[in-house]
Design a protein around this motif. Sequence first.
Motif, short mmCIF file in Angstrom:
data_model
loop_
_atom_site.label_atom_id
_atom_site.label_comp_id
_atom_site.label_asym_id
_atom_site.label_seq_id
_atom_site.Cartn_x
_atom_site.Cartn_y
_atom_site.Cartn_z
N TYR A 33 0.76 -1.08 0.03
CA TYR A 33 0.16 0.01 -0.17
C TYR A 33 0.81 1.07 0.12
N LYS A 84 -4.33 11.03 3.60
CA LYS A 84 -5.05 10.12 2.81
C LYS A 84 -5.09 8.72 3.47
N GLY A 85 -5.92 7.81 3.00
CA GLY A 85 -5.73 6.48 3.48
C GLY A 85 -4.92 5.58 2.64
N PRO A 86 -4.37 4.51 3.05
CA PRO A 86 -3.47 3.72 2.25
C PRO A 86 -4.27 3.29 1.08
N ARG A 94 -14.02 13.85 9.66
CA ARG A 94 -12.73 13.77 9.24
C ARG A 94 -11.81 14.34 10.33
N PHE A 121 -13.39 -3.27 7.93
CA PHE A 121 -12.31 -3.25 8.85
C PHE A 121 -12.24 -1.86 9.51
N PHE A 179 -8.96 4.51 10.74
CA PHE A 179 -9.45 4.20 9.14
C PHE A 179 -10.51 2.91 9.24
N ALA A 222 -8.39 -4.46 -0.09
CA ALA A 222 -9.11 -3.66 1.04
C ALA A 222 -8.85 -2.27 0.41
N PHE A 228 -9.38 1.78 1.52
CA PHE A 228 -9.45 2.31 2.67
C PHE A 228 -10.14 3.51 2.69
N GLY A 229 -10.72 4.18 3.46
CA GLY A 229 -11.41 5.48 3.77
C GLY A 229 -10.32 6.59 4.07
N GLN A 230 -10.75 7.86 3.92
CA GLN A 230 -9.85 9.00 4.15
C GLN A 230 -9.25 9.10 5.76
#
Lengths: 113, 114
Positions: free
Chosen positions: A36, A42-44, B9, B33, B91, B103, B105-107
């Motif tokens: 990742y 930001k998210g991975p 956020r 998750f 997350f 998977a 992921f969100g922010q």
Amino acid sequence: GENVEQHPSTLSVQEGDSAVIKCTYSDSASNYFPWYKQELGKGPQLIIDIRSNVGEKKDQRIAVTLNKTAKHFSLHITETQPEDSAVYFCAARGGGGGNKLTFGTGTQLKVEL
Amino acid sequence: DAGVIQSPRHEVTEMGQEVTLRCKPISGHNSLFWYRQTMMRGLELLIYFNNNVPIDDSGMPEDRFSAKMPNASFSTLKIQPSEPRDSAVYFCASSLGLGNTEAFFGQGTRLTVV
């Protein structure tokens, strides 16, 4: 449970050079190894993954290799660009039919002009 | 699809207060998750659900943490009471289902407990 170690923690390369990040895992039953990329705030985001029945996988400038005997896998980025600068995480999913990903501690990659 | 959506956020709260984090997974995804990210411990899996059922909550740090998934399109992570050491980025991620699937992921929600 699974234990994933990742090295190095920081990596600085010149634009155009290659970058290599290495991970080891402990559970010999692990069968899925994603990488990742996480940019600031930001998210991975998945960039490439490899399954245990494959030794190498390539996608343009990114490649991943897996050595099941030694229980290690590596990410290779060629011709690095400034936009490759980010934190990279390796992960491993254990066997047994579960869905639990164990992540490495991350590598901060900086590509310098 | 807009991806995994998390709210809020950012959250700043006082120690002892209840905090609720929310997540909307990608439509059609069966696994959800919750992860916590800190500098010291990296990305830790707290709990995951499959078809709205909790499968593994061994990562939940204490009884102060609880998670629910009342339906396929919504999940919450609650901390009550919150403590300063709970400060982290949380997350939510979702995937198609059990197995070797990606998977998403969100922010993330950045939680600060003062």
